[in-house]
Design a protein around this motif. Structure first.
Motif, PDB file in Angstrom:
ATOM      1  N   THR A  12       4.806   5.625   8.547  1.00 58.23           N
ATOM      2  CA  THR A  12       4.096   6.856   8.173  1.00 58.23           C
ATOM      3  C   THR A  12       4.898   8.074   8.617  1.00 58.23           C
ATOM      4  OG1 THR A  12       1.977   5.774   8.602  1.00 58.23           O
ATOM      5  CG2 THR A  12       1.934   8.164   8.365  1.00 58.23           C
ATOM      6  N   GLU A  61       4.222   7.033  12.369  1.00 56.89           N
ATOM      7  CA  GLU A  61       4.163   5.588  12.615  1.00 56.89           C
ATOM      8  C   GLU A  61       5.529   4.932  12.470  1.00 56.89           C
ATOM      9  OE1 GLU A  61       1.943   3.328   9.667  1.00 56.89           O
ATOM     10  OE2 GLU A  61       1.782   1.620  11.028  1.00 56.89           O
ATOM     11  N   GLU A 115       1.454   4.259  16.121  1.00 63.64           N
ATOM     12  CA  GLU A 115       1.062   5.238  15.112  1.00 63.64           C
ATOM     13  C   GLU A 115      -0.058   6.167  15.561  1.00 63.64           C
ATOM     14  OE1 GLU A 115      -1.059   3.519  11.706  1.00 63.64           O
ATOM     15  OE2 GLU A 115      -0.592   1.536  12.467  1.00 63.64           O
ATOM     16  N   ASP A 168       1.873   7.018   4.079  1.00 60.98           N
ATOM     17  CA  ASP A 168       1.805   5.792   4.886  1.00 60.98           C
ATOM     18  C   ASP A 168       2.015   4.639   3.929  1.00 60.98           C
ATOM     19  OD1 ASP A 168       1.224   3.626   6.505  1.00 60.98           O
ATOM     20  OD2 ASP A 168      -0.679   4.419   7.241  1.00 60.98           O
ATOM     21  N   ASP A 196       5.665  -0.992   7.390  1.00 65.21           N
ATOM     22  CA  ASP A 196       4.528  -0.080   7.533  1.00 65.21           C
ATOM     23  C   ASP A 196       5.057   1.153   8.256  1.00 65.21           C
ATOM     24  OD1 ASP A 196       2.075   1.133   7.843  1.00 65.21           O
ATOM     25  OD2 ASP A 196       1.196  -0.440   9.099  1.00 65.21           O
ATOM     26  N   PHE A 253       0.847  -1.195   0.000  1.00 62.31           N
ATOM     27  CA  PHE A 253       0.000   0.000   0.000  1.00 62.31           C
ATOM     28  C   PHE A 253       0.876   1.237   0.000  1.00 62.31           C
ATOM     29  CE2 PHE A 253       0.840  -1.404   4.255  1.00 62.31           C
ATOM     30  CZ  PHE A 253       1.219  -0.254   4.917  1.00 62.31           C
TER      31      PHE A 253
HETATM   32 ZN    ZN Z   1       0.692   2.510   8.211  1.00 62.06          ZN
END
Ligand code: ZN
Ligand code: ZN
Length: 396
Positions: A260, A371, A357, A247, A258, A217
């Motif tokens: 951010t 995050e 986060e 993010d 992951d 993502f």
């Molecule tokens: Zn994230």
């Protein structure tokens, strides 16, 4: 780009995991575990099976040899899985005209003499299925096994999976470092005048270029869109003088990243300085992030980590604008146990890895989230991401 060596999960690790699962099944009085394609199958065998309609299933009887059922056309992939290649699970290929459910039930049948003192071999003892097994498979298995109660494999797997070993943390660290490089790369610009969707595509390319096997993502929320935590990047063009939430994450060696950061796009020659409201909110979120990280150690309740961040934000009057839990576990799945949320009284264990986060979202104005992925250690926690956390102003 320096390519660090990826840790490899040795085959005997899968043998140890399977053995612990069998022990846990016997203690729970369960007959066995059925894991379809997905993270639980991968955890137990190393096999990243395709998510298709033909049944792929690891059958782990409480007392017996595990069998990996695979459609004939994927049997070679199954046989190459570390646990199967090393002989810790047998592979049973099924042909297009076979009945894979009958084969799964056969593989589950256990030898009663092997289980003194347990009920695992009883015809009515429970069957535990992986949480992401498709309803079509579960309903068919239930129809064939009307006397058995079904439960979730997580009952015996979640505690094992939460305590990551050093190789797993090593893969998460490599993924975090790769994501950091991708994020730092995109902040170098150009950003102004480009659509969120366009920048998002570039981030996906960068995630792979920096070492991920795939991008999962790449959220780009610009201006007012930054106030929507799971914004879908669209056709809005980034302007000078606004916040942008980035993010991003991908998978590396089966493990997720992951991260951010919220940047302020000032425009060429720092055309528009950060809005004082942005600077203030950003600093508050930074403090909340730091407060949550500081609580992390084995034995601390998950909800206490959430509370540490939330208290900072609530004390400043923005509690209602911190609209999600402070974090989620990460490993073979981007979101998995433990969830750091109010009401979760589970205690952190060494080796648990999760996001921290906190965020504040001011509707129609802007949002800020910071995050990082954190590993709970016996001493101080290890923060796997190393990007700056102070207000990050870029030309764009
Ligand atoms: Zn994230
Ligand atoms: Zn996250």
């Amino acid at each position: 780009v320096t390519v660090a060596t990826r840790p490899e999960i040795p085959a005997d690790r899968y043998a140890a995991r399977l053995e612990r699962v069998r022990g846990a099944l016997r203690s729970a009085g369960a007959a066995g575990l059925l894991a379809g394609a997905g993270p639980e199958l991968r955890y137990l065998t190393g096999y990243a099976a395709p998510l298709l309609e033909r049944l792929t299933m690891l059958v782990v009887p409480a007392d017996g040899r595990p069998t990996l059922l695979a459609p004939r056309l994927e049997a070679m992939r199954g046989e190459a899985a570390p646990a199967a290649a090393a002989g810790y699970a047998g592979v049973a290929a099924w042909d297009e005209t076979d009945d894979p459910y009958a084969l799964a039930i056969q593989a589950l049948a256990t030898r009663p003499e092997g289980m003194p003192g347990t009920r695992a071999g009883q015809p009515d003892s429970r069957v535990l299925v992986s949480g992401n097994l498709w309803a079509t498979h579960v309903l068919e298995l239930q129809r064939r096994l009307p006397d058995r109660a079904f439960g979730l494999a997580a009952e015996v797997l979640r505690h094992l999976r939460m305590a990551k070993d050093d190789d797993e943390v090593g893969l998460l660290r490599l993924a975090a470092e790769a994501a950091d490089r991708a994020l730092a790369g995109i902040t170098a610009g150009p950003l102004v005048g480009r659509t969120e969707a366009d920048v998002s595509r570039e981030i996906r390319d960068r995630l792979v270029a920096e070492g991920h096997d795939e991008a999962s993502f790449a959220i780009v929320g610009s201006g007012p869109n930054s106030a929507s935590p799971h914004h879908e990047p669209g056709e809005r063009r980034i302007q000078p003088g606004e916040a942008v939430v980035l993010d991003i994450g991908g998978m590396l060696g089966g493990y997720g990243s992951d991260v951010t950061r919220t940047i302020w796009v000032a425009g060429r020659d720092r055309q528009v300085d950060p809005d004082p409201a942005f600077t203030e909110i950003h600093e508050l979120v930074r403090q909340a992030n730091a407060a949550a990280v500081a609580t992390v150690r084995p034995g601390v309740r998950c909800e206490a980590v959430d509370a540490a961040a939330r208290d900072v934000i609530t004390a400043a009057g923005h509690g209602a604008e911190f609209i999600h839990r402070v974090g989620h576990g990460i490993g073979l799945e981007t979101h998995e146990d433990p969830y750091l949320v109010g009401g979760n009284v589970d205690r952190l264990v060494a080796g648990a890895t999760f996001s921290i986060e906190p965020g504040i979202y001011l509707a129609d104005r802007f949002g800020v989230r910071i995050e990082d992925i954190v590993a709970c250690r016996d001493g101080d926690p290890e923060v796997l991401n190393a990007l700056p956390r102070d207000a990050w102003v870029v030309d764009g």
